[in-house]
Design an enzyme around this catalytic site. Structure first.
Site, PDB file in Angstrom:
ATOM      1  N   LYS A 188       0.827  -1.210   0.000  1.00 18.91           N
ATOM      2  CA  LYS A 188       0.000   0.000   0.000  1.00 18.91           C
ATOM      3  C   LYS A 188       0.868   1.270   0.000  1.00 18.91           C
ATOM      4  CE  LYS A 188      -2.030  -1.017   3.880  1.00 18.91           C
ATOM      5  NZ  LYS A 188      -1.264  -2.250   4.200  1.00 18.91           N
ATOM      6  N   ARG A 211      -9.190   1.249   9.139  1.00 22.82           N
ATOM      7  CA  ARG A 211      -8.791  -0.126   9.434  1.00 22.82           C
ATOM      8  C   ARG A 211      -9.857  -0.847  10.247  1.00 22.82           C
ATOM      9  NH1 ARG A 211      -2.901   0.697   8.959  1.00 22.82           N
ATOM     10  NH2 ARG A 211      -1.781  -1.244   9.261  1.00 22.82           N
ATOM     11  N   ARG A 226      11.539  -5.755   4.696  1.00 20.81           N
ATOM     12  CA  ARG A 226      11.251  -4.327   4.470  1.00 20.81           C
ATOM     13  C   ARG A 226      12.256  -3.436   5.197  1.00 20.81           C
ATOM     14  NH1 ARG A 226       5.308  -1.968   5.282  1.00 20.81           N
ATOM     15  NH2 ARG A 226       5.496  -2.778   7.416  1.00 20.81           N
ATOM     16  N   ARG A 241      11.692  -1.764  10.813  1.00 21.12           N
ATOM     17  CA  ARG A 241      10.701  -1.386  11.815  1.00 21.12           C
ATOM     18  C   ARG A 241      10.628  -2.437  12.914  1.00 21.12           C
ATOM     19  NH1 ARG A 241       5.378   0.247   8.460  1.00 21.12           N
ATOM     20  NH2 ARG A 241       4.501  -0.914  10.220  1.00 21.12           N
ATOM     21  N   ARG A 246       0.038  -9.034  13.609  1.00 25.56           N
ATOM     22  CA  ARG A 246      -0.590  -7.955  12.823  1.00 25.56           C
ATOM     23  C   ARG A 246      -1.482  -8.522  11.721  1.00 25.56           C
ATOM     24  NH1 ARG A 246       4.466  -5.153  10.999  1.00 25.56           N
ATOM     25  NH2 ARG A 246       3.110  -3.936   9.660  1.00 25.56           N
TER      26      ARG A 246
HETATM   27  P1  ADP Z   1       1.432  -1.732   7.686  1.00 23.13           P
HETATM   28  O1  ADP Z   1       0.966  -1.045   6.456  1.00 23.13           O
HETATM   29  O2  ADP Z   1       2.707  -2.486   7.495  1.00 23.13           O
HETATM   30  O3  ADP Z   1       0.372  -2.525   8.366  1.00 23.13           O
HETATM   31  P2  ADP Z   1       1.277   0.804   9.077  1.00 23.13           P
HETATM   32  O4  ADP Z   1       2.503   1.633   8.969  1.00 23.13           O
HETATM   33  O5  ADP Z   1       0.101   1.177   8.269  1.00 23.13           O
HETATM   34  O6  ADP Z   1       1.750  -0.681   8.804  1.00 23.13           O
HETATM   35  O7  ADP Z   1       0.818   0.735  10.591  1.00 23.13           O
HETATM   36  C1  ADP Z   1       1.714   0.447  11.645  1.00 23.13           C
HETATM   37  C2  ADP Z   1       0.961   0.400  12.966  1.00 23.13           C
HETATM   38  O8  ADP Z   1       0.381   1.695  13.240  1.00 23.13           O
HETATM   39  C3  ADP Z   1      -0.225  -0.557  13.013  1.00 23.13           C
HETATM   40  O9  ADP Z   1       0.171  -1.901  13.334  1.00 23.13           O
HETATM   41  C4  ADP Z   1      -1.088   0.079  14.106  1.00 23.13           C
HETATM   42  O10 ADP Z   1      -0.555  -0.185  15.395  1.00 23.13           O
HETATM   43  C5  ADP Z   1      -0.899   1.564  13.839  1.00 23.13           C
HETATM   44  N1  ADP Z   1      -1.930   2.058  12.881  1.00 23.13           N
HETATM   45  C6  ADP Z   1      -1.715   2.526  11.629  1.00 23.13           C
HETATM   46  N2  ADP Z   1      -2.886   2.891  11.062  1.00 23.13           N
HETATM   47  C7  ADP Z   1      -3.860   2.634  11.973  1.00 23.13           C
HETATM   48  C8  ADP Z   1      -5.276   2.766  11.974  1.00 23.13           C
HETATM   49  N3  ADP Z   1      -5.946   3.233  10.909  1.00 23.13           N
HETATM   50  N4  ADP Z   1      -5.944   2.399  13.101  1.00 23.13           N
HETATM   51  C9  ADP Z   1      -5.310   1.935  14.183  1.00 23.13           C
HETATM   52  N5  ADP Z   1      -3.979   1.764  14.239  1.00 23.13           N
HETATM   53  C10 ADP Z   1      -3.241   2.101  13.137  1.00 23.13           C
HETATM   54  P1  ADP Z   2       2.254  -1.864   3.150  1.00 28.00           P
HETATM   55  O1  ADP Z   2       2.270  -0.355   3.159  1.00 28.00           O
HETATM   56  O2  ADP Z   2       1.009  -2.415   2.543  1.00 28.00           O
HETATM   57  O3  ADP Z   2       2.519  -2.433   4.506  1.00 28.00           O
HETATM   58  P2  ADP Z   2       4.804  -1.646   1.686  1.00 28.00           P
HETATM   59  O4  ADP Z   2       4.500  -0.747   0.538  1.00 28.00           O
HETATM   60  O5  ADP Z   2       5.553  -1.070   2.827  1.00 28.00           O
HETATM   61  O6  ADP Z   2       3.433  -2.354   2.206  1.00 28.00           O
HETATM   62  O7  ADP Z   2       5.576  -2.924   1.094  1.00 28.00           O
HETATM   63  C1  ADP Z   2       6.007  -3.993   1.941  1.00 28.00           C
HETATM   64  C2  ADP Z   2       7.362  -4.527   1.422  1.00 28.00           C
HETATM   65  O8  ADP Z   2       7.162  -5.179   0.168  1.00 28.00           O
HETATM   66  C3  ADP Z   2       8.412  -3.455   1.179  1.00 28.00           C
HETATM   67  O9  ADP Z   2       9.673  -3.977   1.535  1.00 28.00           O
HETATM   68  C4  ADP Z   2       8.322  -3.184  -0.327  1.00 28.00           C
HETATM   69  O10 ADP Z   2       9.578  -2.758  -0.872  1.00 28.00           O
HETATM   70  C5  ADP Z   2       7.933  -4.552  -0.873  1.00 28.00           C
HETATM   71  N1  ADP Z   2       7.030  -4.485  -2.046  1.00 28.00           N
HETATM   72  C6  ADP Z   2       6.009  -3.615  -2.258  1.00 28.00           C
HETATM   73  N2  ADP Z   2       5.386  -3.884  -3.427  1.00 28.00           N
HETATM   74  C7  ADP Z   2       6.019  -4.968  -3.969  1.00 28.00           C
HETATM   75  C8  ADP Z   2       5.844  -5.741  -5.171  1.00 28.00           C
HETATM   76  N3  ADP Z   2       4.862  -5.452  -6.036  1.00 28.00           N
HETATM   77  N4  ADP Z   2       6.682  -6.776  -5.376  1.00 28.00           N
HETATM   78  C9  ADP Z   2       7.672  -7.079  -4.476  1.00 28.00           C
HETATM   79  N5  ADP Z   2       7.887  -6.393  -3.339  1.00 28.00           N
HETATM   80  C10 ADP Z   2       7.076  -5.345  -3.075  1.00 28.00           C
END
Ligand code: ADP
Ligand code: ADP
Length: 218
Positions: free
Chosen positions: A15, A90, A129, A162, A173
């Site tokens: 995302k 979420r 990541r 992270r 998660r």
């Molecule tokens: P990822 O896309 O890898 O799940 P995020 O960076 O979006 O991670 O979120 C990291 C953490 O921040 C989540 O595990 C949660 O603890 C918090 N968080 C992010 N967005 C929300 C949301 N919309 N509601 C509640 N907690 C959130």
């Molecule tokens: P999210 O925000 O949904 O948690 P990220 O954009 O942070 O996801 O991507 C998670 C991991 O996967 C990162 O290390 C990123 O570089 C990798 N990634 C994202 N899109 C792709 C893809 N299409 N193919 C392979 N790796 C990807």
């Protein structure tokens, strides 16, 4: 009329990676709830201290705190034309909160891009990541490595893993996502707002499908 796009999908689906690209293509700001929380953590603000209790355990930050934070962010002038929401909503209550705030702006959700991807691939992506300290640019050790190890290509800042990307927290998660966030897929599908995107394709192919879904593809 402002445009509000939501990127929905499990942690690691891509995302953030896609939101940054779409923001440029669509000319809209990228609003990542996770990035805002992490910035507050770094700055040790009151919000950061509150959020840390949840983020470190892989739990969701409470809805009232999260909704208030997003409302404040969407009220800023740079969001006048809309926004790309990454990681919010979420929960169903957050989706309701979003509807209320957008209605107050005379607007609503335009499209929800649901990034679909298998669990095993999520673990591979999250465990490799790397994120940049300065602005949250996203890399992967194997799939999208930086030119110079440990250094962000864009701003030269240090890359780090992270804390919540450690394997035990990642698994939790994903469970939290299944219980609390996955119901949003049906919620938006029923409203005719959902576009399903195959998230297992290369980054460029995913972007292409997203642009097509929002009517900007060729
Ligand atoms: P990822 O896309 O890898 O799940 P995020 O960076 O979006 O991670 O979120 C990291 C953490 O921040 C989540 O595990 C949660 O603890 C918090 N968080 C992010 N967005 C929300 C949301 N919309 N509601 C509640 N907690 C959130
Ligand atoms: P999210 O925000 O949904 O948690 P990220 O954009 O942070 O996801 O991507 C998670 C991991 O996967 C990162 O290390 C990123 O570089 C990798 N990634 C994202 N899109 C792709 C893809 N299409 N193919 C392979 N790796 C990807």
């Amino acid at each position: 009329m402002a445009t509000y796009l939501i990127l929905l999908g499990p942690p690691g689906a891509g995302k953030g990676t896609q939101a940054k690209l779409l923001a440029v293509e669509a000319g809209l700001p990228h609003i990542s709830s996770g990035d805002i929380f992490r910035q507050n953590l770094t700055e040790s603000t009151e919000l950061g201290k509150q959020a840390r209790l949840y983020i470190d355990r892989g739990e969701l930050v409470p809805d009232d705190v999260t909704i208030a934070m997003i409302r404040e962010r969407l009220s800023r002038p740079d969001c006048q034309a809309g926004a790309i929401l990454d990681g919010f909503p979420r929960t169903i209550d957050q989706a309701t909160g979003l509807d209320e705030m957008l209605a107050a702006f005379g607007s609503g959700v335009d499209r929800v891009l649901y990034v679909d991807i298998a669990d095993e691939e999520l673990i591979r992506r999250l465990s490799g990541r790397l994120v940049c300290r300065a602005q949250g640019h996203i890399y992967h050790q194997a799939f999208n490595p930086p030119k110079q190890p440990g250094v962000c290509d864009v701003d030269g800042s240090a890359l780090y893993q992270r804390e919540d990307d450690k394997e035990a927290t990642v698994r939790h998660r994903i469970q939290v996502y299944m219980q609390q966030t996955a119901p949003l897929i049906e919620h938006y599908r029923q409203r005719g707002l959902l576009s399903e995107i195959d998230g297992e394709q290369p980054v460029e192919a995913v972007t292409r499908d997203m642009l097509a879904a929002i009517g900007e593809g060729s």
